[in-house]
Scaffold this active site. Sequence first.
Site, PDB file in Angstrom:
ATOM      1  N   SER A 150       0.840  -6.970  -1.258  1.00 21.65           N
ATOM      2  CA  SER A 150       1.736  -5.823  -1.445  1.00 21.65           C
ATOM      3  C   SER A 150       2.686  -5.751  -0.260  1.00 21.65           C
ATOM      4  O   SER A 150       2.361  -6.209   0.845  1.00 21.65           O
ATOM      5  CB  SER A 150       0.912  -4.533  -1.526  1.00 21.65           C
ATOM      6  OG  SER A 150       1.731  -3.390  -1.367  1.00 21.65           O
ATOM      7  N   TYR A 163      -5.274   0.694   2.660  1.00 27.23           N
ATOM      8  CA  TYR A 163      -4.696  -0.221   1.680  1.00 27.23           C
ATOM      9  C   TYR A 163      -3.750  -1.212   2.361  1.00 27.23           C
ATOM     10  O   TYR A 163      -3.836  -2.435   2.144  1.00 27.23           O
ATOM     11  CB  TYR A 163      -3.946   0.584   0.615  1.00 27.23           C
ATOM     12  CG  TYR A 163      -3.248  -0.260  -0.423  1.00 27.23           C
ATOM     13  CD1 TYR A 163      -3.979  -0.942  -1.388  1.00 27.23           C
ATOM     14  CD2 TYR A 163      -1.857  -0.367  -0.447  1.00 27.23           C
ATOM     15  CE1 TYR A 163      -3.340  -1.726  -2.346  1.00 27.23           C
ATOM     16  CE2 TYR A 163      -1.213  -1.137  -1.401  1.00 27.23           C
ATOM     17  CZ  TYR A 163      -1.953  -1.820  -2.350  1.00 27.23           C
ATOM     18  OH  TYR A 163      -1.324  -2.594  -3.291  1.00 27.23           O
TER      19      TYR A 163
END
Length: 303
Positions: A150, A163
């Site tokens: 990501s 995350y």
Amino acid sequence: MSSSASLHHRSVIITGAGKGLGRAFAHDLAQRGCRVVVNNRAHEGVPSAAESVASEIHSAGGDAVADHSDMQDAGVGEALVNTALAHYGAIDGLILNAGITGPAAKVADSSFVDLRSVFETNFFSAVSIVMAALPSLRKSTDARVVFVASTAGLYGVRGRAPYAASKAAMVAYALTLAAELKREGVGVNILVPYAETQMTAGLGDSGLDLSPALVAPVTSWLMSPECHASGEIWVSGGGYVRRARMEEGLGAALPTDGCDPVAWLAANAHQAGDMQAGRGFPGAEAAFTDLMTRLQAARGGAA
């Protein structure tokens, strides 16, 4: 030979393949002739998403098997590898897509328990699978591994430190693995997708087509013998694809004439920190650049 022909009969494990991006990856590879292990953990009282995707692939004439291994389990790597070998006898590729965002919280308000949980799913499970699958991958011709990361792992994102950190760890691990396997014919790359999924609900409000199906062909290319890239980061979404990279500017030499380096940096940090010489994405499509800018703004800086 077309990429579809070269992918025929190759066995690929896809984690988090019961929905969203993973499901799209599974369908795209299956229609190109891959044999797919569709992994998605089972939820009590809920129909199996992995079984559903495997059934869809079978109905379309493809070959798939469902696997319900939980990324939080210590033995997830061995379990997945055993499923693949039991059904297909070989492993030619891994797509490490399973992930969770964890609760939204600033670092000061975050929980170490939540951080560990995110890392177990996003990072340690991927490591477990790679370690278990390496002997089989080394036996394969043109084995491929794709880590689904990501932009949060590249640039950080407010309120999602666990995350972002887990995805950054994934990027570093993947780049190291690529360097170590370079001479063995195993290609290792990182995919950074932009797509409307359950995890990124709300991005579709931009009016852009962010369907996972538009990212899937890029993943299939990364899985194919025709992909000679390794140790690279590829960003894709909305029908565009481009390569990303981490880079350093030209920098500047610290003074050796007796001037205090701290004082020098206070006055010249702009010179040492100039990145003009290393501006990224030369020749990228203007539309894709605009898409990335808008999506990053919508997500507070990351996808």
